[in-house]
Design an enzyme around this catalytic site. Structure first.
Site, mmCIF file in Angstrom:
data_model
loop_
_atom_site.group_PDB
_atom_site.id
_atom_site.type_symbol
_atom_site.label_atom_id
_atom_site.label_comp_id
_atom_site.label_asym_id
_atom_site.label_seq_id
_atom_site.Cartn_x
_atom_site.Cartn_y
_atom_site.Cartn_z
ATOM 1 N N ARG A 178 0.818 -1.224 0.000
ATOM 2 C CA ARG A 178 0.000 0.000 0.000
ATOM 3 C C ARG A 178 0.848 1.268 0.000
ATOM 4 O O ARG A 178 0.514 2.271 0.628
ATOM 5 C CB ARG A 178 -0.966 0.007 1.187
ATOM 6 C CG ARG A 178 -1.934 -1.176 1.189
ATOM 7 C CD ARG A 178 -2.825 -1.185 -0.052
ATOM 8 N NE ARG A 178 -3.662 -2.369 -0.071
ATOM 9 C CZ ARG A 178 -3.349 -3.506 -0.719
ATOM 10 N NH1 ARG A 178 -2.227 -3.601 -1.412
ATOM 11 N NH2 ARG A 178 -4.167 -4.532 -0.687
ATOM 12 N N SER A 227 -11.613 0.621 2.097
ATOM 13 C CA SER A 227 -10.911 0.132 3.289
ATOM 14 C C SER A 227 -10.297 1.305 4.040
ATOM 15 O O SER A 227 -9.596 2.133 3.456
ATOM 16 C CB SER A 227 -9.817 -0.861 2.895
ATOM 17 O OG SER A 227 -10.382 -2.037 2.363
ATOM 18 N N GLU A 301 -5.552 4.131 5.618
ATOM 19 C CA GLU A 301 -5.452 4.105 4.160
ATOM 20 C C GLU A 301 -6.177 5.308 3.560
ATOM 21 O O GLU A 301 -5.824 5.782 2.489
ATOM 22 C CB GLU A 301 -6.055 2.813 3.590
ATOM 23 C CG GLU A 301 -5.139 1.609 3.702
ATOM 24 C CD GLU A 301 -5.633 0.435 2.873
ATOM 25 O OE1 GLU A 301 -6.674 0.566 2.200
ATOM 26 O OE2 GLU A 301 -4.979 -0.616 2.906
#
Length: 308
Positions: A178, A227, A301
Site C-alpha cells: 500500500r 478500506s 489508508e
C-alpha cells in the site's frame, strides 16, 4: 467558512489555462464520503499539458493536492487551502494494444479491468475490486483479490511540482504494501500495464465473482471511502485490520451519523449528515481501541487532508 479567492492570481500567472478553475468549491461532491469543507481553488485540467502549465506557473507557497474519483479522500471540515487538482475526463483514456493496457490516471479502475478483459488480457481483473481511479492505485500500490498494481505495472508517467514530466519504471516506483516511493509532489497522469493472454469470457466471469463478493461483504452502496486501515499483516497476511477492529468491539460503533460498518468493520460509512470530523474521530477511536486491546497501531489508508 471560505478562503481568500486566489483564482485571479492563478490565472494571471498561468494565462493559457484551458481547464476549469473555481474558487471556494465544495469538496463533499468530490468524495465518496460526501463530507468536508470547501476547496480554496478547484482546478480540473483539460489534459496533461494544461496541468503542466499550471504547475510550472503556480507559486511555490500554494500547496497542491490531487483527487481522482475521491474514493479514499476525506477533506476536513475547515476546508483545503491551495489548489485541488481533479483528474477527470481529460485523463480517463484507456487503450489496449496486444497485452499492454494504457490508462490515464483519471480512468476508473473498474473500467480498466473491463477493457483488459474484453481484449483478452488477463491479470488485471483484480482492479474490479478496487474503488477509485488509476492515479490513486499507483500512489498506494492498490491491491485486492490476490493482485496488486506492482504485479502488472510496466511504467507510470507523472508531473512534479514544477510541471516537469518523468517516467518511472516498475522498479523505480519502489512499491511496497500500500505504498510507492515516488516523491509525494508527483502527480501521476498515465500508466502502462501488461497482462497475459486470457479468454475474455473467463476473465469477465472472474470479475463478476469479485463484484458479487464485494456486494455481499462490503457496504458498496453507501457513502464510504473503501478500506479505512491497512492490514498490519500485509497482503494475504494475518492479522487483518477488520479482525482486530472486530475483536476490539468496534463493529457498529458510531459517532453522529458516522458508523463502523456492520457488514465489514474496516469500512467507515456516512449515513447522511456526518461531518468529516465525525468520520475522522470515529476512525481515531477505532485505532485507540485496537491499540488498547491488541497493541497494534492501525495505519490509515484513507487520505485525510485540509484543516479541522
Amino acid at each position: 467558512m471560505s478562503f481568500p479567492d486566489i483564482t485571479g492570481e492563478i490565472r494571471a500567472a498561468a494565462p493559457e489555462l484551458r481547464g476549469t478553475l473555481a474558487a471556494n468549491a465544495p469538496s463533499a461532491p468530490l468524495t465518496w464520503f460526501r463530507a468536508g469543507g470547501p476547496v480554496q481553488a478547484l482546478f480540473t485540467p483539460a489534459d496533461e499539458a494544461d496541468l503542466a502549465h499550471l504547475l510550472a506557473a503556480l507559486p511555490d507557497e500554494i500547496p497542491v493536492t490531487v483527487v481522482g474519483l475521491g474514493s479514499n479522500l476525506l477533506v476536513r471540515d475547515g476546508g483545503l487551502p491551495g489548489v485541488l487538482v481533479r483528474l477527470a475526463k481529460g485523463f480517463a483514456q484507456i487503450a489496449v494494444e496486444g497485452l499492454r493496457v494504457e490508462a490515464g490516471a483519471g480512468a476508473a479502475d473498474v473500467k480498466v479491468a473491463r477493457a483488459a478483459a474484453e481484449a483478452g488480457v488477463d491479470g488485471l481483473a483484480f482492479l474490479r475490486g478496487i474503488p477509485g481511479a488509476i492515479g490513486g492505485a499507483l500512489a498506494m500500490n492498490a491491491g485486492a483479490y490476490g493482485g496488486e498494481v506492482k504485479d502488472v505495472l510496466v511504467a507510470a508517467r507523472g508531473l512534479d511540482r514544477r510541471g516537469r514530466a518523468a517516467t518511472f519504471t516498475n522498479e523505480e516506483m519502489g512499491f511496497s504494501y500500500r505504498h510507492c516511493a515516488v516523491p509525494d509532489d508527483v502527480i501521476f497522469t498515465h500508466a502502462t500495464f501488461e497482462g497475459r493472454p486470457g479468454e475474455p469470457a473467463a476473465i469477465l466471469a472472474a470479475m463478476n465473482e469479485i463484484t458479487e463478493k464485494r456486494s455481499t461483504t462490503q457496504p458498496v452502496s453507501t457513502r464510504t471511502g473503501g478500506s479505512t486501515f491497512a492490514n498490519p499483516g500485509g497482503p494475504g497476511g494475518s492479522p487483518k485490520a477488520w479482525e482486530l477492529i472486530d475483536a476490539a468491539g468496534c463493529r457498529g460503533l458510531s459517532r453522529g451519523a458516522a458508523q463502523v460498518s456492520e457488514l465489514h468493520c474496516n469500512f467507515l460509512v456516512n449515513h447522511g449528515g456526518a461531518s468529516a470530523a465525525d468520520i475522522e474521530a470515529l476512525g481515531e477511536e477505532v485505532r485507540r481501541r485496537v491499540r488498547e486491546t491488541s497493541g497494534v497501531e492501525l495505519r490509515w489508508e484513507i487520505r485525510r487532508v485540509g484543516v479541522g
